[in-house]
Design an enzyme around this catalytic site. Structure first.
Site, PDB file in Angstrom:
ATOM      1  N   ASN A 226       0.510  -1.023   0.117  1.00  0.00           N
ATOM      2  CA  ASN A 226      -0.439  -0.286   0.245  1.00  0.00           C
ATOM      3  C   ASN A 226       1.048   1.102  -0.226  1.00  0.00           C
ATOM      4  O   ASN A 226      -0.065   2.550   0.368  1.00  0.00           O
ATOM      5  CB  ASN A 226      -0.943  -0.305   1.055  1.00  0.00           C
ATOM      6  CG  ASN A 226       0.194  -0.032   2.879  1.00  0.00           C
ATOM      7  OD1 ASN A 226       0.732  -0.578   2.947  1.00  0.00           O
ATOM      8  ND2 ASN A 226      -0.669   0.409   3.672  1.00  0.00           N
ATOM      9  N   HIS A 227       2.180   1.466  -0.280  1.00  0.00           N
ATOM     10  CA  HIS A 227       2.813   2.463  -0.462  1.00  0.00           C
ATOM     11  C   HIS A 227       2.633   3.006  -1.799  1.00  0.00           C
ATOM     12  O   HIS A 227       2.661   2.389  -2.882  1.00  0.00           O
ATOM     13  CB  HIS A 227       4.842   2.097   0.051  1.00  0.00           C
ATOM     14  CG  HIS A 227       4.485   1.596   1.316  1.00  0.00           C
ATOM     15  ND1 HIS A 227       5.432   0.821   1.410  1.00  0.00           N
ATOM     16  CD2 HIS A 227       3.862   2.022   2.017  1.00  0.00           C
ATOM     17  CE1 HIS A 227       5.564  -0.034   2.679  1.00  0.00           C
ATOM     18  NE2 HIS A 227       4.442   1.099   3.151  1.00  0.00           N
ATOM     19  N   HIS A 338       3.724   5.888  11.867  1.00  0.00           N
ATOM     20  CA  HIS A 338       3.322   4.618  12.926  1.00  0.00           C
ATOM     21  C   HIS A 338       4.435   3.794  12.727  1.00  0.00           C
ATOM     22  O   HIS A 338       5.628   4.175  12.171  1.00  0.00           O
ATOM     23  CB  HIS A 338       1.654   4.420  12.308  1.00  0.00           C
ATOM     24  CG  HIS A 338       1.761   4.119  10.589  1.00  0.00           C
ATOM     25  ND1 HIS A 338       1.779   5.539   9.899  1.00  0.00           N
ATOM     26  CD2 HIS A 338       1.983   3.074  10.161  1.00  0.00           C
ATOM     27  CE1 HIS A 338       1.765   4.343   8.631  1.00  0.00           C
ATOM     28  NE2 HIS A 338       2.009   3.528   9.007  1.00  0.00           N
ATOM     29  N   SER A 373      -7.981   6.761  -0.005  1.00  0.00           N
ATOM     30  CA  SER A 373      -7.668   6.111  -0.716  1.00  0.00           C
ATOM     31  C   SER A 373      -6.958   5.743  -1.776  1.00  0.00           C
ATOM     32  O   SER A 373      -7.646   7.725  -1.906  1.00  0.00           O
ATOM     33  CB  SER A 373      -8.774   4.406  -0.591  1.00  0.00           C
ATOM     34  OG  SER A 373     -10.117   5.162  -1.304  1.00  0.00           O
ATOM     35  N   MET A 374      -7.133   5.627  -3.259  1.00  0.00           N
ATOM     36  CA  MET A 374      -6.873   6.244  -4.505  1.00  0.00           C
ATOM     37  C   MET A 374      -7.435   6.927  -5.056  1.00  0.00           C
ATOM     38  O   MET A 374      -7.417   8.104  -5.776  1.00  0.00           O
ATOM     39  CB  MET A 374      -5.758   5.457  -4.784  1.00  0.00           C
ATOM     40  CG  MET A 374      -6.742   4.227  -5.733  1.00  0.00           C
ATOM     41  SD  MET A 374      -6.036   3.075  -6.611  1.00  0.00           S
ATOM     42  CE  MET A 374      -4.980   2.045  -5.621  1.00  0.00           C
ATOM     43  N   HIS A 395      -4.886   5.251  11.609  1.00  0.00           N
ATOM     44  CA  HIS A 395      -3.457   5.799  10.008  1.00  0.00           C
ATOM     45  C   HIS A 395      -3.980   5.425   9.416  1.00  0.00           C
ATOM     46  O   HIS A 395      -3.420   6.045   8.428  1.00  0.00           O
ATOM     47  CB  HIS A 395      -2.460   5.041  10.475  1.00  0.00           C
ATOM     48  CG  HIS A 395      -2.068   3.909   9.792  1.00  0.00           C
ATOM     49  ND1 HIS A 395      -3.368   2.702   9.932  1.00  0.00           N
ATOM     50  CD2 HIS A 395      -1.530   2.968   8.881  1.00  0.00           C
ATOM     51  CE1 HIS A 395      -3.272   1.939   9.611  1.00  0.00           C
ATOM     52  NE2 HIS A 395      -1.546   2.000   9.107  1.00  0.00           N
ATOM     53  N   GLY A 396      -5.098   5.433   8.312  1.00  0.00           N
ATOM     54  CA  GLY A 396      -6.155   5.040   7.028  1.00  0.00           C
ATOM     55  C   GLY A 396      -7.382   5.226   7.305  1.00  0.00           C
ATOM     56  O   GLY A 396      -7.746   4.633   8.403  1.00  0.00           O
ATOM     57  N   ALA A 397      -7.895   4.828   6.439  1.00  0.00           N
ATOM     58  CA  ALA A 397      -9.079   3.715   6.719  1.00  0.00           C
ATOM     59  C   ALA A 397      -8.950   2.499   7.131  1.00  0.00           C
ATOM     60  O   ALA A 397     -10.131   2.516   7.590  1.00  0.00           O
ATOM     61  CB  ALA A 397      -9.609   3.777   4.837  1.00  0.00           C
ATOM     62  N   GLY A 398      -8.088   2.056   7.027  1.00  0.00           N
ATOM     63  CA  GLY A 398      -8.244   0.636   7.441  1.00  0.00           C
ATOM     64  C   GLY A 398      -8.721  -0.575   6.151  1.00  0.00           C
ATOM     65  O   GLY A 398      -9.613   0.501   5.570  1.00  0.00           O
TER      66      GLY A 398
END
EC number: 6.5.1.8
Length: 478
Positions: A226-227, A338, A373-374, A395-398
């Protein structure tokens, strides 16, 4: 021929207090090496006495390491979990999968655990769940930090109008091609000589000493999975913001990556060491810890901080290269990480080690970026210092779907249509990172209104990720 009276025997070692036959045999074998045969008996005995008294001093000595490791005190077999699960706060409880809750429950049974929290983007991982925050007493859990040590978000905001994204789309796409590298094979021919590469830890800690050359080559590159590195629209919405930016839209550059092979090597080495030193029941195996009063604990702490600083150096290089190619200096930057452990104080004044595995530091006034997300916006946030969350946020949507599920349930055609409809161009990437694999970022943010204030947003428009096979992307771009 006269008998060699300087040679040691087993009885000599037993008089020093050696009782284990394996340790005695190891010591005698080492002393029989050519470079040690010249030692007189008194010097050999003095050396062995010192090793037995303080084996930690010799665990990094290439000659005496095997004996020193045998002499290091071992914990009693089978560390017991508490029968009760300590209370902890869950944000968006109904939004979190059962596997993540079970993992967090197990973490809250560790005898070293003091407090914990679970973020709304949480999903199951290894050891501590992704989105798990765990405060423990004087110890560090390598898999509570995770494999990608110090993984982080970095955002640069430029004094360039967002229409540049449409007017110069082909040029911006080329900049991503020419000035970013992804995965295990792509490296720059001219790696930047960052100061982090000259840190003393590369000489003092064996596991990172062996990774220095790879770290030099991988500097400024991004991982797979996911980078990403992406151009998009930053929209500052809060008039009162620490970025000192007027409300309005800007061109933004956002990157997400971590410590590459260096961090992975540190995580693997010390996780294995912790599991051997701290045997736990099967369900808690990957929560094995290292006491910070031990040499191994101190070594991991130093290696973790080095890996985190290396990850930051990679982002500096990414943004340096692209800023120079763009011909613009950033007006403002935001960076947060994180997959790390921090020494912090709880509200009652106790010092603890806080692990944030896939969770963003959100102390009062601390800035961060929480991506979606993108095809969904991320958010620039300011922490509110909430005690119940241990000053943390998502730290994000998960992930909503595992990588395997995303590949099985999605289709290339569906992804292409979604990207086209949202005006997003994807270079590389794959179905495992499709927007459908992620939770709704707006719901995640709704569940953490008490944890952060939103200062603005970032909407991706040109995204580069690892192409996996290294060939042309099937989803647009090369």
């Amino acid at each position: 021929m006269a008998k060699n009276t300087t040679k040691l025997h087993g009885k000599d070692l037993r008089q020093l207090g050696f009782t284990d036959d394996k340790q005695i045999s190891l010591a005698l074998d080492i002393l029989d090496q050519r470079e040690l045969r010249r030692l007189d008996k008194g010097s050999a005995l003095a050396l062995l006495r010192d090793i037995k008294a303080d084996p930690f001093k010799y665990v990094r000595d290439p000659t005496w390491r095997p004996l020193a490791q045998e002499l290091v005190p071992q914990p009693s077999r089978e560390v017991r979990l508490s029968p009760e699960v300590k209370d902890y706060r869950r944000y968006g409880d109904s939004f979190i999968e059962d596997g993540a809750r079970r993992q967090m429950d197990t973490a809250m049974q560790l005898p070293i655990t003091i407090d914990g929290a679970l973020m709304p983007d949480a999903h199951q991982g290894y050891g501590l769940p992704i989105g798990g925050v765990l405060a423990v007493d004087n110890a560090v859990i390598p898999y509570g930090v995770g494999m990608d040590i110090g993984c982080r978000m970095a955002l640069s905001v430029f004094d360039v109008p967002p229409r540049y994204l449409e007017q110069r789309r082909a040029e911006l796409k080329k900049l991503l091609h020419h000035h970013t590298r992804f995965g295990g094979k792509e490296v720059f021919k001219d790696p930047y000589d960052d100061a982090v590469l000259h840190r003393s830890e590369f000489k003092e800690i064996a596991v990172v000493r062996g990774r220095r050359e790879a770290a030099i080559n991988q500097l400024g590159s991004s991982g797979s999975g996911n980078h990403f590195v992406e151009w998009g629209v930053v929209d500052i919405t809060a008039e009162d913001n620490e970025l000192n930016l007027p409300v309005g839209p800007y061109l933004g550059l956002l990157s997400h990556s971590g410590s590459r092979g260096l961090g992975a090597a540190v995580a693997q080495h010390y996780t294995k060491l912790a599991i051997n030193r701290c045997p736990l029941p099967p369900e808690a195996r990957y929560l094995a810890w290292l006491d910070l009063d031990t040499q191994e604990g101190q070594e991991y702490w130093a290696a973790m901080n080095l890996a985190g600083d290396y990850a930051s150096a990679c982002h500096r290089d990414i943004h340096r290269r692209l800023s120079q190619a763009l011909g613009e200096k950033p007006l403002a930057k935001v960076e947060n990480h994180h997959n790390f452990a921090w020494k912090e104080e709880l509200a009652d004044g106790r010092e603890v080690v806080v692990h944030r595995k896939g969770a963003t530091p959100a102390g009062r006034g601390v800035l961060g970026v929480i991506p979606g997300s993108m095809t969904a916006p991320g958010f620039i946030v300011r922490g509110r210092g909430e005690r119940d969350s241990i000053q943390s946020a998502a730290h994000g949507a998960g992930r909503r779907l595992s990588r395997t599920q995303a590949k099985q349930q999605g289709s290339e055609g569906e992804l292409r249509r979604l990207l086209r409809d949202q005006g997003v161009e994807l270079i590389g990437g794959g179905l495992d990172e499709a927007p459908m694999a992620y939770k709704d970022i707006h719901q995640v943010m709704e569940h953490q209104r008490d944890l952060v204030d939103v200062l603005g947003s970032f909407l991706p428009k040109i995204v580069r990720m690892d192409a996996g096979s290294g060939g042309k992307s099937k989803y647009g771009g090369e």
